[in-house]
Design an enzyme around this catalytic site. Structure first.
Site, PDB file in Angstrom:
ATOM      1  N   SER A  99      -9.756 -14.893  24.590  1.00 13.57           N
ATOM      2  CA  SER A  99      -8.750 -15.901  24.280  1.00 13.57           C
ATOM      3  C   SER A  99      -7.870 -15.450  23.106  1.00 13.57           C
ATOM      4  O   SER A  99      -7.206 -14.418  23.193  1.00 13.57           O
ATOM      5  CB  SER A  99      -9.433 -17.244  24.020  1.00 13.57           C
ATOM      6  OG  SER A  99      -8.502 -18.294  23.983  1.00 13.57           O
ATOM      7  N   ASP A 131      -8.571 -21.151  34.959  1.00 10.86           N
ATOM      8  CA  ASP A 131      -8.084 -21.188  33.586  1.00 10.86           C
ATOM      9  C   ASP A 131      -6.588 -21.514  33.574  1.00 10.86           C
ATOM     10  O   ASP A 131      -5.805 -20.896  34.313  1.00 10.86           O
ATOM     11  CB  ASP A 131      -8.335 -19.822  32.939  1.00 10.86           C
ATOM     12  CG  ASP A 131      -8.009 -19.775  31.462  1.00 10.86           C
ATOM     13  OD1 ASP A 131      -7.593 -20.806  30.900  1.00 10.86           O
ATOM     14  OD2 ASP A 131      -8.161 -18.688  30.873  1.00 10.86           O
TER      15      ASP A 131
END
Length: 324
Positions: free
Chosen positions: A168, A267
């Protein structure tokens, strides 16, 4: 800031509220909504860990992980070094929290990976806004490459096999540190061999793929960038968050030889990972880049559910990427 940042809760004014992630109050206090508890280093079966200080000014630290069998190894057995940057939007999580501690214990044991991990604890926004974290992570990599690091690194690390990795926001840090490694020399002539970017956090003013055109500026990734780097030149088109911005360094200058970009099917920022992969592939960079997709999974699934089937598959894929 967009008007959605303003709210009133329990008579205490909230100046910034990103649902499910963070509340910043008018008095300066911050409530991080997804932190996991801090845990000490440990020796758990086949994996040992310890904490080290990288720098005192600014204060940067790390947790090291090493297969226990190597600590008392009488012969010089050198293993790859993974310099890892945790996720958390640049404003929460830690190298010392329970999630990442459990993750690396599983990573080294379940994937049967003889790897030395340096999990970096960089300074967090908004107390210390960006670009501080980028400087911290570069300093950590320089420390690893130096002669002044830790005996585990000096005795067991293979400096011909240094890797960067992150999830991330940590994957965003990997990209920017790899660019810097392509432009600046590391101590002792150390080179970064490879990098993995897992579910990377990138952004731009223009939505891409499945990103909503309406409300793009109110999306959590957009709001997070405003929180962690409120005065970023160019906003979300700053090269640190938009690797394809006009002022961004060429991706052809990435300072490593191989990259794997990992995305998760469900996602919300999946398409940014694919976008980045395609951009690197088409940049003229001379390394090898590949894309790995985990089906039916959401953001940071590998950190939140590390014992799941898909998380274990990803661990083994990353271990293979580092070891071969």
């Amino acid at each position: 800031m967009a008007s959605t940042f303003i709210a009133e809760v329990d008579d205490k004014e909230v100046t910034i509220h990103i649902p499910d992630l963070v509340k910043v109050f008018k008095d300066g206090s911050i409530e991080r909504l997804q932190n996991s508890p801090l845990v000490p280093p440990s020796t758990l079966g086949s994996v040992s860990s310890k904490d080290v200080v990288i720098s005192n000014n600014p204060f940067i630290s790390a947790r090291l992980y090493l297969p226990t069998k190597l600590i008392h190894h009488h012969e010089a057995h050198k293993v790859p070094i993974l310099v890892y940057f945790h996720g958390g939007g640049f404003f929460f999580e830690s190298a010392f929290n329970e999630r990442h501690h459990n993750y690396f214990n599983l990573f080294l044991s379940k994937a049967e990976a003889d790897i030395l991990v340096v999990s970096v604890d960089y300074r967090l926004a908004p107390e210390i806004p960006l670009p501080a974290a980028y400087h911290d992570c570069w300093q950590a990599l320089k420390w690893v490459a130096s002669n002044d690091s830790d005996p585990w690194i000096l005795n067991h690390g293979d400096f011909q096999r240094v890797f960067l990795g992150g999830d991330s926001a940590g994957a965003n840090l990997v990209h920017n540190v790899a660019l810097r490694a392509g432009a600046e020399a590391l101590p002792n002539g150390v080179k970064v061999l490879g990098a993995f970017l897992s579910q990377p956090y990138f952004l731009s003013t223009k939505p891409i793929g499945s990103e909503a055109v309406e409300g793009h500026e109110e999306s959590p990734p957009y709001m997070v960038w405003g929180l962690v780097y409120p005065n970023a030149p160019g906003g979300v088109d700053n090269p640190l968050i938009n690797p394809l911005a006009p002022e961004a360094p060429s991706l052809a200058t990435l300072g490593c030889s191989k990259i794997i970009v990992c995305v998760a099917e469900k996602d919300s920022i999946r398409d940014r990972g694919v976008w980045y992969y395609q951009a690197v592939k088409n940049s003229g960079w001379h390394g090898h880049v590949e894309l790995y997709e985990a089906e039916h999974e959401d953001h940071a699934f590998n950190i939140h559910t590390p014992e799941s089937e898909n998380a274990l598959k990803l661990m083994k894929r990353l271990a293979h990427f580092i070891l071969h």
